[in-house]
Design a protein around this motif. Sequence first.
Motif, mmCIF file in Angstrom:
data_model
loop_
_atom_site.group_PDB
_atom_site.id
_atom_site.type_symbol
_atom_site.label_atom_id
_atom_site.label_comp_id
_atom_site.label_asym_id
_atom_site.label_seq_id
_atom_site.Cartn_x
_atom_site.Cartn_y
_atom_site.Cartn_z
ATOM 1 N N ASP A 1 -4.660 15.867 -7.402
ATOM 2 C CA ASP A 1 -5.127 14.778 -6.549
ATOM 3 C C ASP A 1 -5.458 13.533 -7.374
ATOM 4 O O ASP A 1 -5.077 12.409 -7.016
ATOM 5 C CB ASP A 1 -6.361 15.220 -5.756
ATOM 6 N N PHE A 2 -6.185 13.729 -8.478
ATOM 7 C CA PHE A 2 -6.529 12.598 -9.337
ATOM 8 C C PHE A 2 -5.276 11.930 -9.900
ATOM 9 O O PHE A 2 -5.189 10.696 -9.970
ATOM 10 C CB PHE A 2 -7.439 13.058 -10.485
ATOM 11 N N LEU B 1 -2.266 4.087 -7.115
ATOM 12 C CA LEU B 1 -3.036 2.857 -7.319
ATOM 13 C C LEU B 1 -2.400 1.978 -8.392
ATOM 14 O O LEU B 1 -2.348 0.750 -8.258
ATOM 15 C CB LEU B 1 -4.477 3.202 -7.701
ATOM 16 N N PHE B 2 -1.907 2.596 -9.453
ATOM 17 C CA PHE B 2 -1.373 1.849 -10.590
ATOM 18 C C PHE B 2 0.000 1.242 -10.287
ATOM 19 O O PHE B 2 0.304 0.123 -10.717
ATOM 20 C CB PHE B 2 -1.286 2.763 -11.813
ATOM 21 N N TYR C 1 1.369 0.920 -7.041
ATOM 22 C CA TYR C 1 1.502 0.800 -5.582
ATOM 23 C C TYR C 1 2.548 -0.237 -5.177
ATOM 24 O O TYR C 1 3.394 0.014 -4.316
ATOM 25 C CB TYR C 1 0.155 0.448 -4.946
ATOM 26 N N LYS C 2 2.510 -1.425 -5.786
ATOM 27 C CA LYS C 2 3.443 -2.491 -5.405
ATOM 28 C C LYS C 2 4.887 -2.095 -5.663
ATOM 29 O O LYS C 2 5.774 -2.353 -4.841
ATOM 30 C CB LYS C 2 3.100 -3.767 -6.164
ATOM 31 N N GLN C 3 5.126 -1.456 -6.814
ATOM 32 C CA GLN C 3 6.484 -1.031 -7.146
ATOM 33 C C GLN C 3 6.974 0.064 -6.199
ATOM 34 O O GLN C 3 8.117 0.031 -5.722
ATOM 35 C CB GLN C 3 6.550 -0.534 -8.594
ATOM 36 N N ILE C 4 6.106 1.050 -5.940
ATOM 37 C CA ILE C 4 6.473 2.145 -5.035
ATOM 38 C C ILE C 4 6.705 1.620 -3.625
ATOM 39 O O ILE C 4 7.631 2.045 -2.921
ATOM 40 C CB ILE C 4 5.382 3.235 -5.047
ATOM 41 N N LEU C 5 5.872 0.676 -3.200
ATOM 42 C CA LEU C 5 6.030 0.064 -1.876
ATOM 43 C C LEU C 5 7.375 -0.637 -1.766
ATOM 44 O O LEU C 5 8.105 -0.471 -0.780
ATOM 45 C CB LEU C 5 4.892 -0.937 -1.640
#
Length: 266
Positions: A139-140, A147-148, A150-154
């Motif tokens: 989970d961590f 979080l690190f 997020y923009k790229q994955i989005l």
Amino acid sequence: MLEVLQYSFIQNALIAGILISIAAGIIGSLVVVNKITFLTGGIAHSSYGGIGLAIYLGIPVLFGATIFAVLTAIIIAIITLKNRTRIDAIIGIMWASGMAIGIIFVDLTPGYNVDLMSYLFGSIIAVSNEDLIFMSLLDFFIIFIILFFYKQILAVSYDSEFASLRGINVKFFYTLILILAALCVVAAIKAVGLILVIALLTIPTYLAETFANKLSSMMLISSILATIFTIIGLIVSYVYDISSGASIIMVSVIILTVVKLIGLKR
């Protein structure tokens, strides 16, 4: 009913259910948005080979399944990136070969007579403290990665061509998403088993799409819904003495059906 909470295995089951639901909500959102449900199913069933290999070598089952699932995810990512027209055949081959490898290694293990149905359909009551540590670390790790990056994955999830034009390494993040899905699948084995894990990843997300207007809120709502489904499923499982994995999924399906029917009437 509350008196059962005094038992350590019930406490472990509840904690495991919450931890798995958080991972399933986050990763399930990525699976649905990227339309890789079938690929994730192939990884899930292929990881059975890691279970059989772990039993044969006498190493922790989740460790063996994790290594096998991650390697499978990388292989699938490499192959599907180069040849998307034959994805269905590739996944089918990986799916069948992984299951076959697992069965063969279990058969070759001398004196092993444990019921393997728990790995196929889940047995969250049997979660150990070591399993809880693994799920917590997972989970961590997932939350940190999301979080690190997020923009790229989005960007990769919604428009890979645009992401590529912006200089984002689409191949890397596509592979990363599959690896995260593989890790989530392994963690969910104890809860719902390999057969039902895709339902846990997709049903809460499918329902969350009704209330969410962006990926981050979809992940949050999916995690909350998965937690609710899991807790109710555990209660049903205890009251009626039925399989926990099947109970969790059936509760999910029933609630999803009711919500969608209410939506149609409105």
